[in-house]
Design a protein around this motif. Sequence first.
Motif, PDB file in Angstrom:
ATOM      1  N   ILE A 195       0.846  -1.194   0.000  1.00 32.80           N
ATOM      2  CA  ILE A 195       0.000   0.000   0.000  1.00 32.80           C
ATOM      3  C   ILE A 195       0.886   1.250   0.000  1.00 32.80           C
ATOM      4  O   ILE A 195       1.762   1.397   0.855  1.00 32.80           O
ATOM      5  N   CYS A 196       0.636   2.137  -0.957  1.00 25.20           N
ATOM      6  CA  CYS A 196       1.495   3.301  -1.168  1.00 25.20           C
ATOM      7  C   CYS A 196       0.650   4.559  -1.307  1.00 25.20           C
ATOM      8  O   CYS A 196      -0.481   4.501  -1.790  1.00 25.20           O
ATOM      9  N   ALA A 197       1.219   5.690  -0.924  1.00 30.87           N
ATOM     10  CA  ALA A 197       0.513   6.966  -1.068  1.00 30.87           C
ATOM     11  C   ALA A 197       1.475   8.058  -1.496  1.00 30.87           C
ATOM     12  O   ALA A 197       2.603   8.141  -1.003  1.00 30.87           O
ATOM     13  N   ASP A 198       1.007   8.885  -2.421  1.00 24.48           N
ATOM     14  CA  ASP A 198       1.706  10.113  -2.787  1.00 24.48           C
ATOM     15  C   ASP A 198       1.165  11.212  -1.874  1.00 24.48           C
ATOM     16  O   ASP A 198      -0.007  11.562  -1.938  1.00 24.48           O
ATOM     17  N   ASN A 199       2.038  11.755  -1.037  1.00 19.91           N
ATOM     18  CA  ASN A 199       1.629  12.740  -0.030  1.00 19.91           C
ATOM     19  C   ASN A 199       2.135  14.140  -0.369  1.00 19.91           C
ATOM     20  O   ASN A 199       2.241  15.001   0.505  1.00 19.91           O
ATOM     21  N   THR A 200       2.445  14.373  -1.644  1.00 21.07           N
ATOM     22  CA  THR A 200       3.061  15.636  -2.060  1.00 21.07           C
ATOM     23  C   THR A 200       2.189  16.840  -1.747  1.00 21.07           C
ATOM     24  O   THR A 200       2.669  17.846  -1.212  1.00 21.07           O
ATOM     25  N   PHE A 201       0.904  16.771  -2.102  1.00 24.10           N
ATOM     26  CA  PHE A 201       0.033  17.931  -1.919  1.00 24.10           C
ATOM     27  C   PHE A 201      -0.145  18.288  -0.446  1.00 24.10           C
ATOM     28  O   PHE A 201      -0.263  19.459  -0.096  1.00 24.10           O
ATOM     29  N   ALA A 202      -0.188  17.277   0.415  1.00 23.95           N
ATOM     30  CA  ALA A 202      -0.483  17.527   1.833  1.00 23.95           C
ATOM     31  C   ALA A 202       0.760  17.817   2.656  1.00 23.95           C
ATOM     32  O   ALA A 202       0.700  18.587   3.620  1.00 23.95           O
ATOM     33  N   THR A 203       1.879  17.212   2.307  1.00 21.77           N
ATOM     34  CA  THR A 203       3.113  17.220   3.100  1.00 21.77           C
ATOM     35  C   THR A 203       2.896  16.477   4.422  1.00 21.77           C
ATOM     36  O   THR A 203       1.744  16.295   4.847  1.00 21.77           O
ATOM     37  N   PRO A 204       3.978  16.088   5.114  1.00 23.40           N
ATOM     38  CA  PRO A 204       3.817  15.400   6.402  1.00 23.40           C
ATOM     39  C   PRO A 204       3.179  16.276   7.477  1.00 23.40           C
ATOM     40  O   PRO A 204       2.737  15.770   8.503  1.00 23.40           O
ATOM     41  N   LEU A 205       3.134  17.592   7.241  1.00 22.01           N
ATOM     42  CA  LEU A 205       2.572  18.482   8.253  1.00 22.01           C
ATOM     43  C   LEU A 205       1.052  18.425   8.273  1.00 22.01           C
ATOM     44  O   LEU A 205       0.434  18.607   9.317  1.00 22.01           O
ATOM     45  N   LEU A 206       0.447  18.180   7.136  1.00 18.84           N
ATOM     46  CA  LEU A 206      -1.010  18.192   7.054  1.00 18.84           C
ATOM     47  C   LEU A 206      -1.603  16.794   7.075  1.00 18.84           C
ATOM     48  O   LEU A 206      -2.787  16.640   7.399  1.00 18.84           O
ATOM     49  N   GLN A 207      -0.820  15.779   6.728  1.00 19.11           N
ATOM     50  CA  GLN A 207      -1.360  14.425   6.615  1.00 19.11           C
ATOM     51  C   GLN A 207      -0.238  13.417   6.789  1.00 19.11           C
ATOM     52  O   GLN A 207       0.836  13.580   6.220  1.00 19.11           O
ATOM     53  N   GLN A 208      -0.501  12.369   7.576  1.00 19.94           N
ATOM     54  CA  GLN A 208       0.501  11.329   7.832  1.00 19.94           C
ATOM     55  C   GLN A 208      -0.064   9.962   7.459  1.00 19.94           C
ATOM     56  O   GLN A 208      -0.668   9.280   8.280  1.00 19.94           O
ATOM     57  N   PRO A 209       0.152   9.533   6.226  1.00 25.29           N
ATOM     58  CA  PRO A 209      -0.388   8.240   5.797  1.00 25.29           C
ATOM     59  C   PRO A 209       0.099   7.056   6.633  1.00 25.29           C
ATOM     60  O   PRO A 209      -0.609   6.051   6.745  1.00 25.29           O
ATOM     61  N   PHE A 210       1.280   7.157   7.229  1.00 25.53           N
ATOM     62  CA  PHE A 210       1.779   6.047   8.045  1.00 25.53           C
ATOM     63  C   PHE A 210       0.931   5.832   9.293  1.00 25.53           C
ATOM     64  O   PHE A 210       1.008   4.776   9.928  1.00 25.53           O
ATOM     65  N   ALA A 211       0.119   6.805   9.650  1.00 21.39           N
ATOM     66  CA  ALA A 211      -0.796   6.619  10.784  1.00 21.39           C
ATOM     67  C   ALA A 211      -1.823   5.538  10.484  1.00 21.39           C
ATOM     68  O   ALA A 211      -2.448   4.993  11.404  1.00 21.39           O
ATOM     69  N   TYR A 212      -1.996   5.206   9.195  1.00 23.67           N
ATOM     70  CA  TYR A 212      -2.996   4.212   8.792  1.00 23.67           C
ATOM     71  C   TYR A 212      -2.339   2.919   8.319  1.00 23.67           C
ATOM     72  O   TYR A 212      -2.926   2.154   7.560  1.00 23.67           O
ATOM     73  N   ASP A 213      -1.092   2.677   8.745  1.00 22.62           N
ATOM     74  CA  ASP A 213      -0.394   1.429   8.444  1.00 22.62           C
ATOM     75  C   ASP A 213       0.043   1.353   6.984  1.00 22.62           C
ATOM     76  O   ASP A 213       0.086   0.275   6.392  1.00 22.62           O
ATOM     77  N   MET A 214       0.343   2.478   6.383  1.00 27.16           N
ATOM     78  CA  MET A 214       0.849   2.540   5.014  1.00 27.16           C
ATOM     79  C   MET A 214       2.219   1.869   4.927  1.00 27.16           C
ATOM     80  O   MET A 214       3.002   1.905   5.874  1.00 27.16           O
ATOM     81  N   ASP A 215       2.521   1.252   3.770  1.00 28.38           N
ATOM     82  CA  ASP A 215       3.849   0.653   3.567  1.00 28.38           C
ATOM     83  C   ASP A 215       4.864   1.678   3.072  1.00 28.38           C
ATOM     84  O   ASP A 215       5.992   1.725   3.561  1.00 28.38           O
ATOM     85  N   PHE A 216       4.458   2.473   2.073  1.00 28.54           N
ATOM     86  CA  PHE A 216       5.369   3.437   1.465  1.00 28.54           C
ATOM     87  C   PHE A 216       4.658   4.768   1.246  1.00 28.54           C
ATOM     88  O   PHE A 216       3.460   4.792   0.942  1.00 28.54           O
ATOM     89  N   VAL A 217       5.416   5.858   1.370  1.00 27.51           N
ATOM     90  CA  VAL A 217       4.936   7.193   1.048  1.00 27.51           C
ATOM     91  C   VAL A 217       5.983   7.856   0.152  1.00 27.51           C
ATOM     92  O   VAL A 217       7.188   7.701   0.385  1.00 27.51           O
ATOM     93  N   ILE A 218       5.516   8.568  -0.865  1.00 32.88           N
ATOM     94  CA  ILE A 218       6.441   9.319  -1.710  1.00 32.88           C
ATOM     95  C   ILE A 218       6.066  10.798  -1.701  1.00 32.88           C
ATOM     96  O   ILE A 218       4.930  11.169  -1.415  1.00 32.88           O
ATOM     97  N   HIS A 219       7.055  11.618  -2.007  1.00 35.96           N
ATOM     98  CA  HIS A 219       6.860  13.057  -2.190  1.00 35.96           C
ATOM     99  C   HIS A 219       7.688  13.501  -3.381  1.00 35.96           C
ATOM    100  O   HIS A 219       8.801  13.001  -3.597  1.00 35.96           O
ATOM    101  N   SER A 220       7.171  14.446  -4.114  1.00 42.04           N
ATOM    102  CA  SER A 220       8.032  15.268  -4.951  1.00 42.04           C
ATOM    103  C   SER A 220       8.559  16.363  -4.038  1.00 42.04           C
ATOM    104  O   SER A 220       7.813  17.269  -3.649  1.00 42.04           O
ATOM    105  N   THR A 221       9.821  16.283  -3.653  1.00 33.74           N
ATOM    106  CA  THR A 221      10.396  17.292  -2.751  1.00 33.74           C
ATOM    107  C   THR A 221      10.583  18.628  -3.467  1.00 33.74           C
ATOM    108  O   THR A 221      10.845  19.646  -2.815  1.00 33.74           O
ATOM    109  N   THR A 222      10.437  18.623  -4.788  1.00 29.47           N
ATOM    110  CA  THR A 222      10.489  19.845  -5.576  1.00 29.47           C
ATOM    111  C   THR A 222       9.465  20.859  -5.083  1.00 29.47           C
ATOM    112  O   THR A 222       9.684  22.068  -5.185  1.00 29.47           O
ATOM    113  N   LYS A 223       8.370  20.358  -4.537  1.00 24.76           N
ATOM    114  CA  LYS A 223       7.205  21.184  -4.251  1.00 24.76           C
ATOM    115  C   LYS A 223       7.322  21.847  -2.878  1.00 24.76           C
ATOM    116  O   LYS A 223       8.250  22.585  -2.617  1.00 24.76           O
TER     117      LYS A 223
END
Length: 407
Positions: A195-223
């Motif tokens: 289970i994977c999530a792209d968290n670019t729009f939210a950033t770790p400050l607004l949303q933490q997918p790992f709180a829901y037992d996510m396996d992987f999270v990606i970001h475009s750090t460009t943003k």
Amino acid sequence: MNHPNEEWGLDTLCVHGGHKTESNRAHLTPIYATSTYVFENTEQGVDVFQGKEEGYIYGRFGSPTIEEAERKIAMLEARGLKDASGNPLELYALLHASGMAAVTTLLLANLKSGDKIITHPSLYGGTQEMIDKILPGLGIGHVIVDMHDEQAVRNAIQADPAIRMMYLETPANPTLQCVDLKKLTAIGREMNLVICADNTFATPLLQQPFAYDMDFVIHSTTKFLNGHGTAVGGILIGRDLQRMQGDVRKFHRLLGGNSNGFDAFLLCNGLRTLSLRMDKHCSNAMTVAGFFETHPKVARVNFPGLASHPHHNIAAAQMQQFGSLMSIELHGGFDAAVAFMNRLHICTNAVSLGTCDTLVSHPASTTHVGVPKEHRLASGITDGLIRISIGIEDAQDLIRDFQQALA
């Protein structure tokens, strides 16, 4: 500063998280502009290569500057979370040369010929093209499902044993659709998917997918993570430390999508002000979205912070704030959108997002031009859709600019 206090506040973590005392005691970890590293003797080289001793080997394998960015972002994604044993959650991150490089490592490290991905409409154009055009050549397929229909998701997975991965993007680009991370991750876990999530729009400050037992999270750090539009980058963060430091890191190194010292340095500098910037981004976006929602020339506003957004309740349940991205449809479609964008003065016509200044773009002719039109329209990405990344300017100045462009 090797063992940060888990009670650190968000601002402190953004500034100090991930930093280790540098060998020459530099205040900030400097740019390591070297392609390789020296061993004291042959025996040390053997030990470092075999993992018996910590040390740096080669620029493609990492550097102190790169690793500080990796540690800081992993800490931000893990902050306040616990693992299955009740201990502070520990994550491992790999910095890449771009968001697409991070996506490539994620997909190729977890999928093989014959496997499939289950995902939803309205993904970032590059990710969609990767799924549509690159992966089929490797024998990897995909299934598109309305992720708001839980039974449809279950049925699709049960009907196709080749489905190996669930890939989510929320809020999605550029329609700002949101999916329920808690419910979907539970289904994915039950069905034994990665289970994977792209968290670019939210950033770790607004949303933490790992709180829901996510396996992987990606970001475009460009943003937002860089925040100033000065460097391209991407990051892949994982929960399974053994896999991340083993197979996944091996794929990362062999695919060659590594970052570099200069871009990592710029990313670290941007991260230090992330929490301050995000507050301003979000408050500005709420104000601007309210303006657009009441303007007679605006047919629709896609912004999860508005009660009128179809997924407002989902976003409210899993996000701390609603972010700074929105998209709008004007009465008049494509022609009206082009005229509006050409009349803007403060706002900048450019792709990308998450910079300090407000950016506007036309997805159908830029970021999603490679997506087949029928797929694009089915995802809600019409010819008249305008995506807006609200910056940190004065909100009233932005509104005056939008107002005169609509006049």
